[in-house]
Motif scaffolding. Structure first.
Motif, PDB file in Angstrom:
ATOM      1  N   TRP A  46       0.850  -1.193   0.000  1.00  0.00           N
ATOM      2  CA  TRP A  46       0.000   0.000   0.000  1.00  0.00           C
ATOM      3  C   TRP A  46       0.878   1.233   0.000  1.00  0.00           C
ATOM      4  N   ARG A  47       0.447   2.255  -0.754  1.00  0.00           N
ATOM      5  CA  ARG A  47       1.125   3.545  -0.795  1.00  0.00           C
ATOM      6  C   ARG A  47       0.098   4.636  -0.524  1.00  0.00           C
ATOM      7  N   THR A  48       0.399   5.492   0.430  1.00  0.00           N
ATOM      8  CA  THR A  48      -0.514   6.562   0.811  1.00  0.00           C
ATOM      9  C   THR A  48       0.297   7.829   1.061  1.00  0.00           C
ATOM     10  N   SER A  49      -0.374   8.899   1.424  1.00  0.00           N
ATOM     11  CA  SER A  49       0.304  10.135   1.801  1.00  0.00           C
ATOM     12  C   SER A  49      -0.490  10.797   2.911  1.00  0.00           C
ATOM     13  N   THR A  50       0.098  11.811   3.516  1.00  0.00           N
ATOM     14  CA  THR A  50      -0.537  12.457   4.653  1.00  0.00           C
ATOM     15  C   THR A  50      -1.148  13.794   4.246  1.00  0.00           C
ATOM     16  N   ALA A  51      -2.094  14.247   5.064  1.00  0.00           N
ATOM     17  CA  ALA A  51      -2.563  15.623   4.973  1.00  0.00           C
ATOM     18  C   ALA A  51      -1.617  16.516   5.759  1.00  0.00           C
ATOM     19  N   GLU A  52      -1.659  17.817   5.486  1.00  0.00           N
ATOM     20  CA  GLU A  52      -0.829  18.753   6.229  1.00  0.00           C
ATOM     21  C   GLU A  52      -1.573  19.217   7.479  1.00  0.00           C
TER      22      GLU A  52
ATOM     23  N   GLN B 182       2.944   1.827 -18.099  1.00  0.00           N
ATOM     24  CA  GLN B 182       1.962   2.634 -17.386  1.00  0.00           C
ATOM     25  C   GLN B 182       2.220   4.088 -17.723  1.00  0.00           C
ATOM     26  N   TRP B 183       1.166   4.806 -18.134  1.00  0.00           N
ATOM     27  CA  TRP B 183       1.252   6.252 -18.274  1.00  0.00           C
ATOM     28  C   TRP B 183       0.586   6.823 -17.036  1.00  0.00           C
ATOM     29  N   PRO B 184       1.361   7.387 -16.106  1.00  0.00           N
ATOM     30  CA  PRO B 184       0.893   7.595 -14.743  1.00  0.00           C
ATOM     31  C   PRO B 184      -0.252   8.599 -14.623  1.00  0.00           C
ATOM     32  N   PHE B 185      -1.057   8.371 -13.584  1.00  0.00           N
ATOM     33  CA  PHE B 185      -2.091   9.320 -13.193  1.00  0.00           C
ATOM     34  C   PHE B 185      -1.427  10.460 -12.424  1.00  0.00           C
ATOM     35  N   PRO B 186      -1.802  11.717 -12.677  1.00  0.00           N
ATOM     36  CA  PRO B 186      -1.147  12.857 -12.020  1.00  0.00           C
ATOM     37  C   PRO B 186      -1.664  13.087 -10.599  1.00  0.00           C
ATOM     38  N   VAL B 187      -1.199  12.281  -9.652  1.00  0.00           N
ATOM     39  CA  VAL B 187      -1.596  12.453  -8.255  1.00  0.00           C
ATOM     40  C   VAL B 187      -1.084  13.806  -7.752  1.00  0.00           C
ATOM     41  N   ILE B 188      -1.950  14.552  -7.081  1.00  0.00           N
ATOM     42  CA  ILE B 188      -1.563  15.825  -6.482  1.00  0.00           C
ATOM     43  C   ILE B 188      -1.738  15.690  -4.973  1.00  0.00           C
ATOM     44  N   PHE B 189      -0.644  15.840  -4.244  1.00  0.00           N
ATOM     45  CA  PHE B 189      -0.670  15.640  -2.805  1.00  0.00           C
ATOM     46  C   PHE B 189      -1.235  16.871  -2.101  1.00  0.00           C
ATOM     47  N   THR B 190      -1.337  16.804  -0.773  1.00  0.00           N
ATOM     48  CA  THR B 190      -2.145  17.785  -0.062  1.00  0.00           C
ATOM     49  C   THR B 190      -1.473  19.134   0.139  1.00  0.00           C
TER      50      THR B 190
ATOM     51  N   GLY C 252      -0.029  20.373  -2.648  1.00  0.00           N
ATOM     52  CA  GLY C 252       0.191  20.640  -4.056  1.00  0.00           C
ATOM     53  C   GLY C 252      -0.687  21.728  -4.628  1.00  0.00           C
ATOM     54  N   VAL C 253      -0.111  22.519  -5.525  1.00  0.00           N
ATOM     55  CA  VAL C 253      -0.830  23.556  -6.261  1.00  0.00           C
ATOM     56  C   VAL C 253      -1.612  24.445  -5.307  1.00  0.00           C
ATOM     57  N   VAL C 254      -0.937  24.969  -4.299  1.00  0.00           N
ATOM     58  CA  VAL C 254      -1.448  25.798  -3.207  1.00  0.00           C
ATOM     59  C   VAL C 254      -2.181  24.920  -2.184  1.00  0.00           C
ATOM     60  N   PRO C 255      -1.690  24.855  -0.952  1.00  0.00           N
ATOM     61  CA  PRO C 255      -2.270  23.959   0.054  1.00  0.00           C
ATOM     62  C   PRO C 255      -3.747  24.210   0.333  1.00  0.00           C
ATOM     63  N   GLY C 256      -4.217  25.459   0.153  1.00  0.00           N
ATOM     64  CA  GLY C 256      -5.608  25.770   0.446  1.00  0.00           C
ATOM     65  C   GLY C 256      -6.605  25.020  -0.405  1.00  0.00           C
ATOM     66  N   LEU C 257      -6.143  24.376  -1.467  1.00  0.00           N
ATOM     67  CA  LEU C 257      -7.047  23.572  -2.294  1.00  0.00           C
ATOM     68  C   LEU C 257      -7.484  22.290  -1.596  1.00  0.00           C
ATOM     69  N   TRP C 258      -6.690  21.802  -0.647  1.00  0.00           N
ATOM     70  CA  TRP C 258      -6.865  20.425  -0.180  1.00  0.00           C
ATOM     71  C   TRP C 258      -7.252  20.340   1.291  1.00  0.00           C
ATOM     72  N   ARG C 259      -8.050  21.282   1.777  1.00  0.00           N
ATOM     73  CA  ARG C 259      -8.571  21.235   3.140  1.00  0.00           C
ATOM     74  C   ARG C 259     -10.072  21.399   3.110  1.00  0.00           C
ATOM     75  N   PRO C 260     -10.816  20.423   3.556  1.00  0.00           N
ATOM     76  CA  PRO C 260     -10.386  19.103   4.032  1.00  0.00           C
ATOM     77  C   PRO C 260     -10.442  18.009   2.962  1.00  0.00           C
ATOM     78  N   ILE C 261     -10.885  18.347   1.740  1.00  0.00           N
ATOM     79  CA  ILE C 261     -10.980  17.352   0.661  1.00  0.00           C
ATOM     80  C   ILE C 261      -9.597  17.185   0.046  1.00  0.00           C
ATOM     81  N   VAL C 262      -9.032  16.002   0.103  1.00  0.00           N
ATOM     82  CA  VAL C 262      -7.711  15.784  -0.485  1.00  0.00           C
ATOM     83  C   VAL C 262      -7.860  15.420  -1.952  1.00  0.00           C
ATOM     84  N   GLY C 263      -6.750  15.456  -2.677  1.00  0.00           N
ATOM     85  CA  GLY C 263      -6.771  15.187  -4.099  1.00  0.00           C
ATOM     86  C   GLY C 263      -7.119  13.745  -4.428  1.00  0.00           C
ATOM     87  N   ILE C 264      -7.556  13.533  -5.654  1.00  0.00           N
ATOM     88  CA  ILE C 264      -7.922  12.201  -6.132  1.00  0.00           C
ATOM     89  C   ILE C 264      -6.754  11.238  -5.916  1.00  0.00           C
ATOM     90  N   ASP C 265      -7.010  10.141  -5.224  1.00  0.00           N
ATOM     91  CA  ASP C 265      -6.039   9.068  -4.961  1.00  0.00           C
ATOM     92  C   ASP C 265      -4.904   9.481  -4.021  1.00  0.00           C
TER      93      ASP C 265
END
Length: 740
Positions: free
Chosen positions: A214-220, A375-383, A385-398
């Protein structure tokens, strides 16, 4: 070197290299006729000393005025209104330290604790109690709960990990797993995390011995704290769950006077028996750095590592699937925004050297040196990414569950089942261009990609030996079409850059395979296409990327499998640095995932819960597969003042998510099984509608006017750290290398 004294790759631009501000003057179709023209402008302009500083200073002055007006308007009004709640404001001064706790933190959970509940939108998971999902209660709090009860199955739960990842770079959690004393044919996990303080988002990898599972990431985190849960079906790993294992969980983190937030984690597994049995693999072979025996992580870091293993395949194998786990970090985290290699020095005076090798990436699997699939990778955007205010509290796809990609290597079994050892390699390639319209695949990219693989194997009886003919490989070279156009101002300084990247690829591998079931022609095919339009304006201060990736993978002749997918992505980013050193980043982003899976994938397709819901149980057997369609859209602003040690901003993000059962060849219609539509503004959920098989299970909403106008955000020291271009230093990566 990091603060631990370890050598590590720089994390180029942190999460969110390409923040975005919407610009009416920037056109963004994927390709217009003009954009497809072949441009022959010179790529190397005059020296940086000839840059039009007058225009830059004017742009800076205008930006300062805008920021000052915004700060004295929205921020002052907000602070006055909430002074009682916020108390005295704390400002920590340091030459490089930005703090987030300059204003009271709004919360998605309107409770006295102020803890922010983060979540990833995904389809529900089957637990012994029923259908479980992370949703929003009527009071507005995030909650992982049973949204549809079923007949309770007997079960048992095992605590896999309870651990705080503080100063944990190079120090993974290591524990022992033993199978529970109960019968089971299904396994689901719950990962619960809390954090408080200041910390970047981190990547985390879970292993059983040498095998990543399993591979995951954290929220800020925030100063008041965050919390999230993620539930995941792990039944495909019954091979591991049925015997004792060493569990290694690598979540590299850093604690010091700047980064203060540890990640406090609890990981449990629930075991139970369901009527539906999973056809899980009888053997799983890792393709990794194989450091498990040293209680270390086993990830390859390419291009630095040679990601190759030499292994032997059982002679009675009848099906073999190679799964890839891969994501870019540092200079490669936002690969989709990279420029053509000939353009990396276009805006050195403003942006510094840009990340290159084009916005195209291909993860390759090679068997004995021959390409077996991609595999042509999916562009995962971490929490962050692209200005942190985008990902509170909904995190990016995957972002909480990085999806793996399946490649069927069954056509290679006639040579793999010869009793000898064979090589399996993972490569990541980009494009090197000729400065005009042509390019070739390159065997290197930026630093770095974190990759592992594994081979899922199904076997016949012990006495059986698989034979057949050597595979027929149809592998034409990918078709690569590029364009680039550079414009300069009256002084000869590079002012704008437009570039396009078109790539298509087809491959087919087939063989006559003889197993215990007989002789059959098995075939693996892939058809892929990607288009990326990129544009820089304002001497590199503004960047736009518009990309669409599509693919079709299919296995026939043996166990049927078909996957069709599309990844649209639009990102528009602007940064502005003021003479004082203060800077702003603005962002507009839209990206999505459309994935249709049919046949028998290795990983659960998501239909399992719906076989136990009365309104959908009779339909499940008639489905040929599933379709997942989701889109996220958001915009955000970030303000940082390194000299004052403060940072703040605002952001809003919405997401629509639809999960369907797919009919059979038009004989039955697709059926919507799960739907969710959610929106958040400045860290507060303002809308959340959810339905299960057409029945509403949640409908929450509050007035946007009641949401605070601003929120504190993770403090970046420079634009370079936040979005990967401009002045400053990139963010560091804290992943333990496998050193394969």
């Amino acid at each position: 070197m990091d603060n631990l004294g370890n050598s590590q790759s720089p994390r180029s631009s942190g999460k969110g290299r390409h923040a975005t501000s919407f610009r009416q003057d920037v056109k963004d179709p994927i390709y217009t006729t003009e954009e497809r023209d072949v441009w022959n402008y010179p790529q190397n302009g005059p020296t940086s000393e000839r840059l039009d500083w007058t225009r830059l200073l004017l742009l800076t002055f205008i930006g300062c005025c805008v920021v000052v007006i915004w700060l004295f308007g929205n921020l002052s009004a907000y602070l006055n209104a909430d002074a009682a709640e916020a108390g005295d404001l704390e400002v920590v001064s340091a030459s490089y330290n930005l703090v987030k706790n300059t204003v009271a933190i709004p919360s998605a959970i309107p409770s006295s604790s102020g803890v922010l509940g983060c979540f990833q939108v995904h389809q529900p998971v089957l637990f012994p109690s029923g259908v479980v999902d992370t949703t929003i209660t009527s009071e507005g709090s995030e909650n992982t709960t049973t949204i549809a009860s079923t007949e309770t199955a007997s079960s048992c739960e095992v605590l896999l990990m309870e651990h705080s990842f503080g100063f944990s770079y190079g120090i993974p959690f290591v524990g022992s797993y033993s199978p529970p004393n109960c019968k089971f044919n299904r396994v689901v996990m719950n990962f619960t995390v809390t954090s408080r303080g200041r910390q970047f988002d981190r990547l985390a990898l879970m292993y059983f011995n040498d095998t990543e599972v399993w591979r995951t990431s954290t929220a800020e985190p925030t100063v008041n704290g965050i919390r999230w849960e993620y539930v995941k079906d792990m039944t495909e790993y019954l091979y591991f769950w049925n015997s004792p294992q060493t569990l290694i969980f690598d979540l590299g983190n850093l604690i010091n006077d700047i980064y203060t937030g540890p990640f406090n984690t609890t990981l449990t597994a629930t075991f139970f028996t369901s009527q539906e049995t999973a056809d899980s693999a009888s053997l799983i072979i890792p393709i990794s750095a194989r450091k498990g025996s040293a209680n270390s992580a086993s990830v390859f870091m390419v291009p630095g590592d040679n990601a190759t293993n030499i292994v032997s395949i059982p002679r009675n194998a009848n099906r073999a699937i190679f799964s890839i786990s891969a994501c870019g970090q540092a200079a490669e985290e936002f690969w989709w925004g990279n420029v053509l290699q000939s353009n990396i020095n276009t805006f050195v005076p403003v942006d510094g050297t840009l990340y290159g090798y084009s916005p195209f990436r291909e993860v390759q699997v090679l068997v004995d040196g021959q390409l077996a699939g991609v595999q042509w990778p999916f562009p995962v955007i971490f929490t962050g990414g692209v200005v942190p205010g985008l990902w509170r509290p909904i995190v990016g796809i995957d972002a909480f569950d990085l999806r793996e990609h399946e490649i069927d290597i069954t056509p290679w079994l006639p040579i793999l089942c010869d009793g000898k050892e064979h090589s399996f390699e993972i490569r990541v390639v980009g494009i090197v261009d000729d400065g005009k319209t042509s390019g070739t695949l390159t065997q290197t990219v930026g630093s770095s990609w974190y990759v592992t693989g594994k081979i899922f194997i199904w076997q016949d009886s012990v006495s059986s030996i698989t034979t057949g003919r050597q595979p027929t490989v149809l592998l034409p070279a990918p078709v690569i079409s590029l364009s680039q156009r550079l414009t300069q101002n009256s002084t000869g300084a590079n002012e704008t850059l437009e570039y396009t990247t078109d790539v298509t690829r087809q491959l087919s591998i087939s063989s006559l395979l003889t197993t215990q079931a007989g002789t059959r022609l098995v075939t693996w095919t892939q058809s892929l296409s990607v288009k990326n339009y990129g544009k820089y304006t304002d001497f590199g201060a503004v960047q736009l990327n518009n990309q669409i990736t599509t693919g079709l993978d299919q296995s026939t002749g043996g166990t049927y499998y078909k996957s069709s997918y599309s990844y649209p992505l639009y990102a528009n980013t602007t940064y502005l640095v003021q003479p004082s050193g203060n800077f702003t980043i603005d962002a507009t982003l839209t990206f999505g995932l459309d994935l249709t899976t049919q046949g028998s994938p290795v990983f659960p397709a998501g239909l399992q819960p719906f076989a136990y819901i009365p309104s959908s149980a009779s339909l499940v057997s008639g489905f040929s597969g599933t379709n997942l369609h989701t889109t996220q859209s958001g915009s955000a602003h970030y303000f940082g003042s390194p000299s004052a040690g403060t940072s703040s901003g605002f952001g809003s993000t919405s997401q629509d998510f639809v999960f369907k059962g797919v009919g059979v060849n038009g004989q039955t219609s697709d059926v919507e099984l799960y739907y969710r539509s959610v929106e958040a503004v400045n860290g507060t959920v303002t809308r959340d509608k959810e339905s299960l098989v057409g029945k509403e299970v949640g409908n929450y909403g509050i007035a946007v006017e009641s949401v605070p106008k601003v929120q504190p955000l993770q403090g970046y020291f420079s634009p370079k750290e936040a979005i990967g271009r401009g002045p400053g230093q990139p963010e560091q990566v804290l992943i333990q290398p496998g050193q394969g």
